[in-house]
Structure formats: structure tokens, C-alpha cells
Scaffold this motif. Structure first.
Motif, PDB file in Angstrom:
ATOM      1  N   PRO A  12       1.139  -1.250   0.183  1.00 37.06           N
ATOM      2  CA  PRO A  12       0.142  -0.076  -0.425  1.00 37.06           C
ATOM      3  C   PRO A  12       0.867   0.965   0.202  1.00 37.06           C
ATOM      4  O   PRO A  12       1.733   1.371   0.285  1.00 37.06           O
ATOM      5  CB  PRO A  12      -0.604  -0.670   1.814  1.00 37.06           C
ATOM      6  N   LEU A  13       0.308   2.426  -1.435  1.00 36.58           N
ATOM      7  CA  LEU A  13       1.180   3.523  -0.846  1.00 36.58           C
ATOM      8  C   LEU A  13       0.478   5.114   0.069  1.00 36.58           C
ATOM      9  O   LEU A  13      -0.559   4.139   0.268  1.00 36.58           O
ATOM     10  CB  LEU A  13       1.195   3.703  -2.326  1.00 36.58           C
ATOM     11  N   SER A  14       1.546   4.989   0.451  1.00 38.67           N
ATOM     12  CA  SER A  14       1.038   6.543   0.986  1.00 38.67           C
ATOM     13  C   SER A  14      -0.093   7.061   0.208  1.00 38.67           C
ATOM     14  O   SER A  14       0.116   7.740  -1.013  1.00 38.67           O
ATOM     15  CB  SER A  14       1.562   7.583   1.871  1.00 38.67           C
ATOM     16  N   PRO A  15      -0.723   8.023   0.457  1.00 33.00           N
ATOM     17  CA  PRO A  15      -1.838   8.969  -0.501  1.00 33.00           C
ATOM     18  C   PRO A  15      -0.881   9.668  -1.290  1.00 33.00           C
ATOM     19  O   PRO A  15      -0.809  10.176  -2.215  1.00 33.00           O
ATOM     20  CB  PRO A  15      -2.453   9.558   0.200  1.00 33.00           C
ATOM     21  N   GLU A  16       0.438  10.199  -0.682  1.00 24.76           N
ATOM     22  CA  GLU A  16       1.213  11.277  -1.793  1.00 24.76           C
ATOM     23  C   GLU A  16       2.117  10.623  -2.457  1.00 24.76           C
ATOM     24  O   GLU A  16       2.087  10.932  -3.606  1.00 24.76           O
ATOM     25  CB  GLU A  16       1.956  11.887  -0.236  1.00 24.76           C
ATOM     26  N   ASP A  17       2.096   8.896  -1.791  1.00 27.75           N
ATOM     27  CA  ASP A  17       3.088   8.432  -3.314  1.00 27.75           C
ATOM     28  C   ASP A  17       2.029   7.604  -4.477  1.00 27.75           C
ATOM     29  O   ASP A  17       2.916   7.527  -5.214  1.00 27.75           O
ATOM     30  CB  ASP A  17       3.486   7.243  -1.808  1.00 27.75           C
ATOM     31  N   ALA A  18       1.320   7.478  -4.326  1.00 27.81           N
ATOM     32  CA  ALA A  18       0.060   6.803  -4.944  1.00 27.81           C
ATOM     33  C   ALA A  18       0.215   7.834  -5.601  1.00 27.81           C
ATOM     34  O   ALA A  18      -0.431   7.502  -7.209  1.00 27.81           O
ATOM     35  CB  ALA A  18      -1.629   6.777  -4.269  1.00 27.81           C
ATOM     36  N   LYS A  19      -0.495   9.539  -5.194  1.00 29.63           N
ATOM     37  CA  LYS A  19       0.178  10.327  -6.327  1.00 29.63           C
ATOM     38  C   LYS A  19       0.995  10.655  -7.610  1.00 29.63           C
ATOM     39  O   LYS A  19       0.745  11.101  -8.748  1.00 29.63           O
ATOM     40  CB  LYS A  19      -0.286  11.906  -6.151  1.00 29.63           C
ATOM     41  N   SER A  20       1.891  10.172  -7.234  1.00 30.46           N
ATOM     42  CA  SER A  20       3.163  10.463  -7.635  1.00 30.46           C
ATOM     43  C   SER A  20       3.926   9.614  -8.538  1.00 30.46           C
ATOM     44  O   SER A  20       4.794   8.574  -9.327  1.00 30.46           O
ATOM     45  CB  SER A  20       4.588  11.557  -7.449  1.00 30.46           C
ATOM     46  N   SER A  21       3.368   7.832  -7.799  1.00 30.34           N
ATOM     47  CA  SER A  21       3.631   6.552  -8.679  1.00 30.34           C
ATOM     48  C   SER A  21       3.443   6.275  -9.858  1.00 30.34           C
ATOM     49  O   SER A  21       2.288   6.466 -10.999  1.00 30.34           O
ATOM     50  CB  SER A  21       3.540   5.759  -8.401  1.00 30.34           C
ATOM     51  N   PRO A  22       4.438   6.481 -10.427  1.00 29.78           N
ATOM     52  CA  PRO A  22       4.152   5.921 -12.516  1.00 29.78           C
ATOM     53  C   PRO A  22       3.713   4.763 -12.686  1.00 29.78           C
ATOM     54  O   PRO A  22       4.009   4.595 -13.770  1.00 29.78           O
ATOM     55  CB  PRO A  22       5.504   6.783 -13.065  1.00 29.78           C
ATOM     56  N   TRP A  23       3.784   3.881 -11.459  1.00 26.08           N
ATOM     57  CA  TRP A  23       4.058   2.184 -11.997  1.00 26.08           C
ATOM     58  C   TRP A  23       1.986   1.860 -12.333  1.00 26.08           C
ATOM     59  O   TRP A  23       1.629   2.304 -10.914  1.00 26.08           O
ATOM     60  CB  TRP A  23       4.660   1.436 -10.794  1.00 26.08           C
ATOM     61  N   ARG A  24       1.856   1.284 -13.092  1.00 30.27           N
ATOM     62  CA  ARG A  24       0.667   0.938 -13.061  1.00 30.27           C
ATOM     63  C   ARG A  24       0.549  -0.625 -12.995  1.00 30.27           C
ATOM     64  O   ARG A  24       1.103  -1.619 -13.274  1.00 30.27           O
ATOM     65  CB  ARG A  24      -0.768   1.452 -14.142  1.00 30.27           C
ATOM     66  N   VAL A  25      -1.157  -1.495 -12.077  1.00 32.02           N
ATOM     67  CA  VAL A  25      -0.796  -2.601 -12.463  1.00 32.02           C
ATOM     68  C   VAL A  25      -2.266  -3.214 -13.045  1.00 32.02           C
ATOM     69  O   VAL A  25      -3.505  -2.381 -12.748  1.00 32.02           O
ATOM     70  CB  VAL A  25      -0.910  -2.831 -10.858  1.00 32.02           C
TER      71      VAL A  25
END
Ligand SMILES: Nc1ncnc2c1ncn2[C@@H]1O[C@H](COP(=O)(O)OP(=O)(O)OP(=O)(O)O)[C@@H](O)[C@H]1O
Length: 132
Positions: A12-25
Motif C-alpha cells: 500500500p502506498l501513502s496517498p502522497e506516493d500514490a499520486k506520484s507513482s508512475p507504476w500501474r498494475v
């Protein structure tokens, strides 16, 4: 059973990290949102998945096969903070793959009253290419 089974567990990513992560599953693939290349795995466990599910997927079979005399290895690989300890060691509330395997092993042994077992156990960590 395939000889090598490679899975990814998404943490699980923090909401902050989720915004910036370029990875998609998507299904059992991971891709970079801005590129066309895609990486496929035998299985991808999503952020909501519990360690017991990860254990059931393949390690359980490896433990059962080990009792029948087959060698097997399970290892976690990933950058720091990616969730290796969470998955392998776990906690009292969510035991990891190692305690789940040990528990299963003793259950199997207890059920087989016709055989005598000798158990030796070790586990190790490879850190910066050194075995600890
Ligand atoms: N699937 C998950 N669900 C909830 N929390 C998680 C999950 N995976 C990891 N975490 C949390 O993320 C943090 C980092 O995880 P962990 O310590 O397992 O990483 P690590 O890969 O072992 O890191 P290191 O290589 O630095 O030892 C911990 O606080 C852990 O509880």
C-alpha cells in the motif's frame, strides 16, 4: 508445478506516493504510465492482499513437497522498505511466510505417525551481496 514462480506483492502506498507513482498494475502485468513497455509476472498480489494469500499461492505446496523429499526455495527480493520483512517475518497479527510455513510443517509431521522426521532450519538474509 512450474520450476520457478515469480510474483510481485504491491505494498500500500501513502496517498502522497500514490499520486506520484508512475507504476500501474493490470492483471499480472506492471507498466510505466508513460511508456509502452510492460512487465509480466506469474502473479501480482494487490495492495489489499494478505500474507496468508501470498503463502497459500505457492509456498504451501513447496512445504508439502519438502516433506516428500523435494527441495524448494522461497525468497523475497526488493528495495529497502518494499515489504520483504512484512511478507517473510510478519507480525503477531499477520504472521509472515516463514512462521506460516513452520506451522504447516509441524501440522504435516504431526499427521504422519508412520515416519520419523529430523528437522533442521536456517534462514538468511543477503544484504549488499553479503550473507547474514
Ligand atoms: N503489504 C503491506 N501492507 C501493509 N504494510 C506493509 C506492507 N508491506 C510493508 N508494509 C509496511 O511498510 C514498511 C516497510 O516494510 P518492511 O520493513 O517489510 O520492508 P523491507 O523490504 O523489509 O525493508 P528493508 O530492506 O529496509 O529491511 C513497514 O512499516 C511495513 O509494516
Amino acid at each position: 508445478m512450474e520450476r520457478i514462480y515469480v510474483t510481485v506483492r504491491a505494498r500500500p502506498l501513502s496517498p502522497e506516493d500514490a499520486k506520484s507513482s508512475p507504476w500501474r498494475v493490470s492483471g499480472n502485468s506492471i507498466f510505466f504510465s508513460t511508456q509502452s513497455s510492460k512487465f509480466e509476472f506469474d502473479r501480482i498480489f494487490g495492495e489489499e492482499c494478505k500474507t496468508a494469500e501470498v503463502y497459500q499461492a505457492r509456498t504451501k505446496e513447496i512445504v508439502a513437497a519438502a516433506v516428500r523429499g523435494f527441495n524448494g526455495t522461497v525468497f523475497a527480493y526488493g528495495q529497502t522498505n518494499s515489504g520483504k520483512t512484512h511478507t517473510m517475518r510478519g507480525s503477531t497479527t499477520e504472521p509472515g511466510v516463514i512462521p506460516l510455513a513452520v506451522r504447516d510443517l509441524f501440522d504435516i509431521i504431526q499427521e504422519d505417525t508412520n515416519r520419523e522426521f529430523l528437522l533442521r532450519m536456517s534462514y538468511m538474509e543477503i544484504y549488499n551481496e553479503e550473507i547474514n
